[in-house]
Design a protein around this motif. Structure first.
Motif, PDB file in Angstrom:
ATOM      1  N   UNK A   1       0.836  -1.194   0.000  1.00 34.72           N
ATOM      2  CA  UNK A   1       0.000   0.000   0.000  1.00 34.72           C
ATOM      3  C   UNK A   1       0.867   1.239   0.000  1.00 34.72           C
ATOM      4  N   UNK A   2       0.324   2.303  -0.578  1.00 31.29           N
ATOM      5  CA  UNK A   2       1.011   3.591  -0.623  1.00 31.29           C
ATOM      6  C   UNK A   2       0.028   4.661  -0.186  1.00 31.29           C
ATOM      7  N   UNK A   3       0.477   5.580   0.666  1.00 30.78           N
ATOM      8  CA  UNK A   3      -0.371   6.658   1.163  1.00 30.78           C
ATOM      9  C   UNK A   3      -0.093   7.950   0.398  1.00 30.78           C
ATOM     10  N   UNK A   4      -1.173   8.731   0.182  1.00 33.01           N
ATOM     11  CA  UNK A   4      -1.037   9.974  -0.575  1.00 33.01           C
ATOM     12  C   UNK A   4      -1.612  11.149   0.204  1.00 33.01           C
ATOM     13  N   UNK A   5      -2.738  11.648  -0.277  1.00 32.65           N
ATOM     14  CA  UNK A   5      -3.326  12.893   0.189  1.00 32.65           C
ATOM     15  C   UNK A   5      -4.262  12.656   1.369  1.00 32.65           C
ATOM     16  N   UNK A   6      -4.235  13.532   2.367  1.00 27.23           N
ATOM     17  CA  UNK A   6      -5.133  13.396   3.515  1.00 27.23           C
ATOM     18  C   UNK A   6      -6.319  14.358   3.453  1.00 27.23           C
ATOM     19  N   UNK A   7      -6.361  15.221   2.434  1.00 22.22           N
ATOM     20  CA  UNK A   7      -7.437  16.207   2.344  1.00 22.22           C
ATOM     21  C   UNK A   7      -8.429  15.865   1.243  1.00 22.22           C
ATOM     22  N   UNK A   8      -8.529  14.580   0.913  1.00 18.76           N
ATOM     23  CA  UNK A   8      -9.316  14.114  -0.223  1.00 18.76           C
ATOM     24  C   UNK A   8     -10.788  13.981   0.074  1.00 18.76           C
ATOM     25  N   UNK A   9     -11.161  13.743   1.336  1.00 21.52           N
ATOM     26  CA  UNK A   9     -12.508  13.279   1.661  1.00 21.52           C
ATOM     27  C   UNK A   9     -13.566  14.334   1.363  1.00 21.52           C
ATOM     28  N   UNK A  10     -13.239  15.597   1.582  1.00 20.14           N
ATOM     29  CA  UNK A  10     -14.203  16.654   1.335  1.00 20.14           C
ATOM     30  C   UNK A  10     -14.630  16.688  -0.121  1.00 20.14           C
ATOM     31  N   UNK A  11     -13.697  16.366  -1.017  1.00 19.03           N
ATOM     32  CA  UNK A  11     -13.979  16.462  -2.455  1.00 19.03           C
ATOM     33  C   UNK A  11     -14.978  15.412  -2.913  1.00 19.03           C
TER      34      UNK A  11
ATOM     35  N   UNK B   1      -6.172  12.949  -5.175  1.00 21.85           N
ATOM     36  CA  UNK B   1      -7.580  12.710  -4.877  1.00 21.85           C
ATOM     37  C   UNK B   1      -7.831  11.495  -3.990  1.00 21.85           C
ATOM     38  N   UNK B   2      -6.780  10.896  -3.475  1.00 20.42           N
ATOM     39  CA  UNK B   2      -6.925   9.674  -2.684  1.00 20.42           C
ATOM     40  C   UNK B   2      -6.077   9.719  -1.424  1.00 20.42           C
ATOM     41  N   UNK B   3      -6.502   8.949  -0.415  1.00 24.42           N
ATOM     42  CA  UNK B   3      -5.641   8.720   0.744  1.00 24.42           C
ATOM     43  C   UNK B   3      -4.535   7.739   0.385  1.00 24.42           C
TER      44      UNK B   3
END
Length: 334
Positions: free
Chosen positions: A42-52, A295-297
């Motif tokens: 697994x790879x982690x990306x953006x943490x501010x995606x959920x609002x979108x 656009x993803x966690x």
């Protein structure tokens, strides 16, 4: 792999409840993924995606021949207030009137994946007041084994919200499938008898015959959606949906019943003949492009999804070690 990870999450949820606290989706996901690693990547990306668009992670099951099934997943908690049980499918971000479930289904178009939920449900003691009069293989719904970490299609959730109102959480929980069961269960899957007739022979054979790995995941998540469609009193249409390049079944009906999108086309577009580029990037240690990472966690890739499961004894021994290690740790998961 996923069984051991689910046991670790179960342990965490029970400990949080013992301490009079509720667990968090993000923490439960961290435990699930870190316990299953390195068996899964697994790879982690953006943490501010959920609002979108309400989406957390892309989950991809990859078989040894490259066949892949991908889900765009939002994590949720089965919550209770007294005897009232709910799952917050219709949450709206501040300044945005679109319910989260609608954003999730729309966002799945970006990745040509099926939209789904990972549900963290606690243990049987936590669910003791959940009232569902249906049973699973003779077992009351709330007392099922392995259901602490489960999954179901966003179309199941959409149907629950539209037709069960305040009981939508219970209806969706009833349709939830233990995450570890959808790709590597101990028994063969039963046929799906679709409402739509005149299906292409390869698709009809997929629905009739037992499947493994990525194909099994797609079939098991489709099953409750198909059952809901059979109960909807509208005639199935014969028109074809727009083909998805690279899909294992490109020729699919556009029938949608009472769902917001054509259900077969939505569920099976995520089943590919080859590994999508964003999953291959994770497997080969590259960072996917910005249209993915912004656009993803993160992305989860489960390789050799069609491999035979490990021996039960080895699983039990390792699960016991996982619990011992976690009990000895003073780490604050949150």
């Amino acid at each position: 792999m996923l069984r051991l990870a689910r046991i670790a999450v179960d342990h965490h949820m029970a400990k949080r409840l013992d301490d009079d606290h509720m667990w968090k989706e993000t923490t439960a996901t961290d435990i699930l993924l870190s316990t299953a690693s390195p068996r899964i990547r697994y790879a982690e990306f953006n943490t501010a995606h959920e609002k979108e668009h309400g989406a957390d992670w892309l989950w991809c099951w990859v078989d040894r021949d490259g066949t892949t099934f991908c889900l765009l997943v939002q994590a949720k908690i089965l919550k209770t207030r007294g005897k009232r049980w709910s799952i917050d499918f219709t949450y709206k971000s501040k300044g945005d009137n679109r319910p989260q479930i609608s954003k999730l289904i729309a966002a799945s178009d970006r990745y040509e994946a099926a939209a789904a939920y990972i549900l963290y449900c606690g243990d049987a003691q936590y669910r003791a007041t959940l009232e569902c009069d249906r049973r699973h293989a003779g077992v009351p719904c709330r007392e099922r084994d392995r259901v602490g970490v489960s999954s179901f299609s966003a179309l199941v959730a959409e149907n629950a919200v539209n037709y069960y109102g305040k009981d939508a959480g219970v209806a969706a929980f009833h349709a939830a499938i233990p995450l570890e069961d959808i790709a590597g269960p101990d028994n063969l899957d039963t046929p799906i008898v679709p409402l739509t007739r005149g299906l292409p022979e390869d698709l009809a054979r997929f629905l009739r015959q037992p499947q493994r790995g990525a194909r099994r995941v797609a079939k098991e998540l489709l099953r409750p959606v198909e059952q809901i469609r059979i109960g909807q009193f509208t005639t199935a249409v014969l028109e074809r949906a727009k083909p998805v390049a690279g899909a294992l079944f490109p020729d699919l009906p556009a029938d949608r019943g009472h769902f917001s999108v054509p259900y077969l086309a939505h569920m099976l577009r995520g089943l590919r003949a080859e590994v999508p580029s964003y999953a291959r990037d994770v497997l080969e240690g590259r960072t996917p492009p910005a249209w993915v990472t912004d656009h993803l966690a993160g992305i989860v890739v489960i390789t050799d999804a069609d491999a035979l499961p490990a021996a039960a004894g080895r699983l039990a021994d390792y699960a016991h070690k996982v619990l011992e290690d976690q009990s000895a740790s003073a780490t604050d998961w949150d």
